[in-house]
Design a protein around this motif. Sequence first.
Motif, PDB file in Angstrom:
ATOM      1  N   GLN A  19      16.903  33.717  61.380  1.00 30.96           N
ATOM      2  CA  GLN A  19      18.224  33.240  61.047  1.00 30.96           C
ATOM      3  C   GLN A  19      18.773  32.420  62.197  1.00 30.96           C
ATOM      4  O   GLN A  19      19.695  32.827  62.870  1.00 30.96           O
ATOM      5  N   GLN A  29      21.981  31.046  58.538  1.00 30.24           N
ATOM      6  CA  GLN A  29      22.515  32.393  58.477  1.00 30.24           C
ATOM      7  C   GLN A  29      22.592  32.948  59.891  1.00 30.24           C
ATOM      8  O   GLN A  29      21.716  32.699  60.710  1.00 30.24           O
ATOM      9  N   PRO A 108      11.532  35.401  56.140  1.00 22.29           N
ATOM     10  CA  PRO A 108      12.325  36.276  55.271  1.00 22.29           C
ATOM     11  C   PRO A 108      11.424  37.038  54.307  1.00 22.29           C
ATOM     12  O   PRO A 108      10.415  36.524  53.844  1.00 22.29           O
ATOM     13  N   LYS A 112      16.419  40.739  49.891  1.00 17.28           N
ATOM     14  CA  LYS A 112      17.591  40.297  50.654  1.00 17.28           C
ATOM     15  C   LYS A 112      17.829  41.169  51.889  1.00 17.28           C
ATOM     16  O   LYS A 112      17.639  42.381  51.863  1.00 17.28           O
ATOM     17  N   ASP A 113      18.254  40.523  52.975  1.00 18.45           N
ATOM     18  CA  ASP A 113      18.602  41.181  54.241  1.00 18.45           C
ATOM     19  C   ASP A 113      17.431  41.889  54.911  1.00 18.45           C
ATOM     20  O   ASP A 113      17.618  42.839  55.667  1.00 18.45           O
ATOM     21  N   TYR A 115      13.532  40.980  56.952  1.00 18.77           N
ATOM     22  CA  TYR A 115      12.662  39.966  57.536  1.00 18.77           C
ATOM     23  C   TYR A 115      11.370  40.619  58.004  1.00 18.77           C
ATOM     24  O   TYR A 115      11.345  41.800  58.327  1.00 18.77           O
TER      25      TYR A 115
END
Length: 174
Positions: A19, A29, A108, A112-113, A115
């Motif tokens: 990010q 991000q 990623p 979601k959220d 890595y």
Amino acid sequence: MRTLLLTVSLGLVAALQAQDPPASGGLGQDVSGKWYLKAATADQEIPMKKPESVTSMNLTVLEGGNLEVQATILIDGQCRDKTLVLERASEPGKYTAYGGKRVVYITPSAVKDHYILYCEGELGGKQIRVAKLMGRDPENNAGALEDFKKVAEAKGLHLEVFIPRQSETCSPEA
């Protein structure tokens, strides 16, 4: 100890790395803040003690896009504070550590959220490859773990996946 710090820090760095700050032309991000090591695996046994528990890691995006990772790890009943700076490379999602001796790629996850951090480098005179799953919250996510396992297998990492115990604070044994 350097290996343990690298292992934990790389996981944290990977999350931050993925990010890049918006000004850097990265993913747009902000990766600063808390991240949790959810799982790790390697292509061979790592000659070091695994942490008894892990706390959240704090990532800070530094000037120039480098990442600073700070973590506290419980090993042999002692809390150890560790800091590592990942130096941004010219390739997006690529960082180096320890003067270029280790390369870290952050990508990623499909979840979601989360890595995935992939590290290649030398440890104790041997080449080693390590992958780590990082997430924004301490709870395990079955989908993220399944995605991590697929990525790790595609990279040729077939050893057992280590899932650390999460702790809010480092509490040494009495």
